[in-house]
Scaffold this motif. Sequence first.
Motif, PDB file in Angstrom:
ATOM      1  N   UNK A   2       0.855  -1.177   0.000  1.00 29.38           N
ATOM      2  CA  UNK A   2       0.000   0.000   0.000  1.00 29.38           C
ATOM      3  C   UNK A   2       0.899   1.237   0.000  1.00 29.38           C
ATOM      4  N   UNK A   3       0.687   2.124  -0.966  1.00 27.58           N
ATOM      5  CA  UNK A   3       1.454   3.365  -1.026  1.00 27.58           C
ATOM      6  C   UNK A   3       0.753   4.394  -0.150  1.00 27.58           C
ATOM      7  N   UNK A   4       1.449   4.878   0.865  1.00 27.56           N
ATOM      8  CA  UNK A   4       0.896   5.866   1.773  1.00 27.56           C
ATOM      9  C   UNK A   4       1.007   7.265   1.168  1.00 27.56           C
ATOM     10  N   UNK A   5       2.150   7.561   0.581  1.00 23.67           N
ATOM     11  CA  UNK A   5       2.378   8.856  -0.056  1.00 23.67           C
ATOM     12  C   UNK A   5       3.265   8.642  -1.275  1.00 23.67           C
ATOM     13  N   UNK A   6       2.824   9.178  -2.409  1.00 21.61           N
ATOM     14  CA  UNK A   6       3.614   9.075  -3.632  1.00 21.61           C
ATOM     15  C   UNK A   6       4.890   9.894  -3.489  1.00 21.61           C
ATOM     16  N   UNK A   7       5.988   9.353  -3.974  1.00 24.21           N
ATOM     17  CA  UNK A   7       7.252  10.080  -3.983  1.00 24.21           C
ATOM     18  C   UNK A   7       7.480  10.715  -5.340  1.00 24.21           C
ATOM     19  N   UNK A   8       8.550  11.475  -5.446  1.00 21.35           N
ATOM     20  CA  UNK A   8       8.922  12.086  -6.717  1.00 21.35           C
ATOM     21  C   UNK A   8      10.119  11.337  -7.287  1.00 21.35           C
ATOM     22  N   UNK A   9      10.079  11.082  -8.571  1.00 23.19           N
ATOM     23  CA  UNK A   9      11.202  10.444  -9.231  1.00 23.19           C
ATOM     24  C   UNK A   9      12.266  11.521  -9.436  1.00 23.19           C
ATOM     25  N   UNK A  10      13.491  11.303  -8.936  1.00 18.95           N
ATOM     26  CA  UNK A  10      14.523  12.330  -9.055  1.00 18.95           C
ATOM     27  C   UNK A  10      14.951  12.557 -10.501  1.00 18.95           C
ATOM     28  N   UNK A  11      15.299  13.800 -10.799  1.00 17.78           N
ATOM     29  CA  UNK A  11      15.803  14.153 -12.129  1.00 17.78           C
ATOM     30  C   UNK A  11      17.237  13.652 -12.235  1.00 17.78           C
ATOM     31  N   UNK A  12      17.501  12.792 -13.185  1.00 18.87           N
ATOM     32  CA  UNK A  12      18.837  12.205 -13.332  1.00 18.87           C
ATOM     33  C   UNK A  12      19.628  12.843 -14.468  1.00 18.87           C
ATOM     34  N   UNK A  13      19.091  13.912 -15.067  1.00 17.62           N
ATOM     35  CA  UNK A  13      19.794  14.602 -16.146  1.00 17.62           C
ATOM     36  C   UNK A  13      20.981  15.368 -15.581  1.00 17.62           C
ATOM     37  N   UNK A  14      22.131  15.245 -16.241  1.00 18.36           N
ATOM     38  CA  UNK A  14      23.346  15.967 -15.844  1.00 18.36           C
ATOM     39  C   UNK A  14      23.804  16.843 -17.000  1.00 18.36           C
ATOM     40  N   UNK A  15      24.286  18.050 -16.665  1.00 16.66           N
ATOM     41  CA  UNK A  15      24.830  18.959 -17.677  1.00 16.66           C
ATOM     42  C   UNK A  15      26.349  18.946 -17.587  1.00 16.66           C
ATOM     43  N   UNK A  16      26.979  18.778 -18.721  1.00 20.87           N
ATOM     44  CA  UNK A  16      28.439  18.725 -18.810  1.00 20.87           C
ATOM     45  C   UNK A  16      28.934  19.881 -19.677  1.00 20.87           C
ATOM     46  N   UNK A  17      30.153  20.352 -19.396  1.00 19.40           N
ATOM     47  CA  UNK A  17      30.824  21.341 -20.228  1.00 19.40           C
ATOM     48  C   UNK A  17      32.193  20.784 -20.579  1.00 19.40           C
ATOM     49  N   UNK A  18      32.451  20.672 -21.853  1.00 21.42           N
ATOM     50  CA  UNK A  18      33.724  20.116 -22.322  1.00 21.42           C
ATOM     51  C   UNK A  18      34.819  21.168 -22.213  1.00 21.42           C
ATOM     52  N   UNK A  19      35.895  20.837 -21.527  1.00 17.40           N
ATOM     53  CA  UNK A  19      37.014  21.766 -21.381  1.00 17.40           C
ATOM     54  C   UNK A  19      37.890  21.794 -22.641  1.00 17.40           C
ATOM     55  N   UNK A  20      37.694  20.848 -23.539  1.00 17.60           N
ATOM     56  CA  UNK A  20      38.483  20.804 -24.772  1.00 17.60           C
ATOM     57  C   UNK A  20      37.898  21.714 -25.851  1.00 17.60           C
ATOM     58  N   UNK A  21      36.582  21.606 -26.110  1.00 12.85           N
ATOM     59  CA  UNK A  21      35.987  22.366 -27.212  1.00 12.85           C
ATOM     60  C   UNK A  21      34.922  23.374 -26.765  1.00 12.85           C
ATOM     61  N   UNK A  22      34.523  23.320 -25.482  1.00 15.57           N
ATOM     62  CA  UNK A  22      33.545  24.267 -24.970  1.00 15.57           C
ATOM     63  C   UNK A  22      32.093  23.854 -25.152  1.00 15.57           C
ATOM     64  N   UNK A  23      31.847  22.690 -25.701  1.00 13.97           N
ATOM     65  CA  UNK A  23      30.485  22.200 -25.900  1.00 13.97           C
ATOM     66  C   UNK A  23      29.787  22.031 -24.548  1.00 13.97           C
ATOM     67  N   UNK A  24      28.539  22.486 -24.456  1.00 17.23           N
ATOM     68  CA  UNK A  24      27.710  22.275 -23.273  1.00 17.23           C
ATOM     69  C   UNK A  24      26.603  21.322 -23.699  1.00 17.23           C
TER      70      UNK A  24
END
Length: 67
Positions: A2-24
């Motif tokens: 029995x689910x007493x309270x619904x939880x939130x699914x965490x956001x697993x998206x990550x943002x990266x910045x390349x130190x070689x070419x600058x791509x985000x």
Amino acid sequence: MIVIKEGKIPDTTKRFTCSNCGCVFECEANEYNVTFDQKEGDYADAICPTCGKRVYKDLIVKGENND
């Protein structure tokens, strides 16, 4: 089960910045690797879509004192 309270699914998206070419770019959880390292700290890594170099991102735990 029995689910007493619904939880939130965490956001697993990550943002990266390349130190070689600058791509985000953003990756979903299945597009990057996570390494848990007690000595150096946890990090995620992905391959830059522009230049192909490996890009690293430190993972900071919310609420952790990182002074």
